[in-house]
Motif scaffolding. Structure first.
Motif, PDB file in Angstrom:
ATOM      1  N   THR A  31       6.249   1.010 -10.044  1.00  0.00           N
ATOM      2  CA  THR A  31       5.780   0.070 -11.064  1.00  0.00           C
ATOM      3  C   THR A  31       6.819  -1.016 -11.270  1.00  0.00           C
ATOM      4  N   ASP A  48       0.821  -1.213   0.000  1.00  0.00           N
ATOM      5  CA  ASP A  48       0.000   0.000   0.000  1.00  0.00           C
ATOM      6  C   ASP A  48       0.853   1.260   0.000  1.00  0.00           C
ATOM      7  N   LYS A  98       1.904   1.892  -3.706  1.00  0.00           N
ATOM      8  CA  LYS A  98       0.906   1.779  -4.771  1.00  0.00           C
ATOM      9  C   LYS A  98       0.668   3.142  -5.412  1.00  0.00           C
ATOM     10  N   GLY A  99       0.675   3.165  -6.741  1.00  0.00           N
ATOM     11  CA  GLY A  99       0.477   4.407  -7.468  1.00  0.00           C
ATOM     12  C   GLY A  99       1.746   5.180  -7.726  1.00  0.00           C
ATOM     13  N   ARG A 100       2.830   4.818  -7.061  1.00  0.00           N
ATOM     14  CA  ARG A 100       4.123   5.492  -7.247  1.00  0.00           C
ATOM     15  C   ARG A 100       5.174   4.580  -7.868  1.00  0.00           C
TER      16      ARG A 100
END
Length: 120
Positions: free
Chosen positions: A69, A62, A65-67
């Motif tokens: 890859t 978490d 996530k979003g930062r």
């Protein structure tokens, strides 16, 4: 025996980006599920991201996530971790891990780690 070698760590300012790479040898990469972990002194190693042998499934902590890859190139036997919008709390030694497809562990093998330091 599988050998994993990480590269790409370094010093970056908060908000910046780094791309870590993990080069695998000793087995075709499509025999392996791959993951990244990180560890800071005095703390347990923690999961960051994982990717299945085909690249079809990815999972993230978490906190990243979003930062971050995770990706893989089976033809080049490499796995990468693109890290964007880095924060000082991302500072850690980052480790590449691998586990045999069909096995019970994703951490049969470990790399030696690469240091990431994010300055505020």
């Amino acid at each position: 025996q599988v050998q994993l070698v990480e590269s790409g760590g370094g010093l970056v300012q908060a908000g910046g980006s780094l791309r870590l790479s993990c080069a695998a040898s000793g087995s075709p990469l499509n025999n392996l599920n791959m993951a990244w972990f990180r560890q800071t002194p005095g703390k347990e190693r923690e999961f960051v991201a994982s990717i299945s042998w085909s690249g079809g499934s990815t999972y993230y902590a978490d906190s990243v996530k979003g930062r971050f890859t995770i990706s893989r190139d089976n033809a080049k036997n490499t796995v990468s971790l693109q890290m964007n919008s880095l924060k000082p709390e991302d500072t850690a030694a980052y480790y590449c891990a691998a586990g045999w497809v069909g096995g019970t562990s994703w951490t049969d093998f470990w790399g030696q780690g690469t240091q990431v330091t994010v300055s505020s």
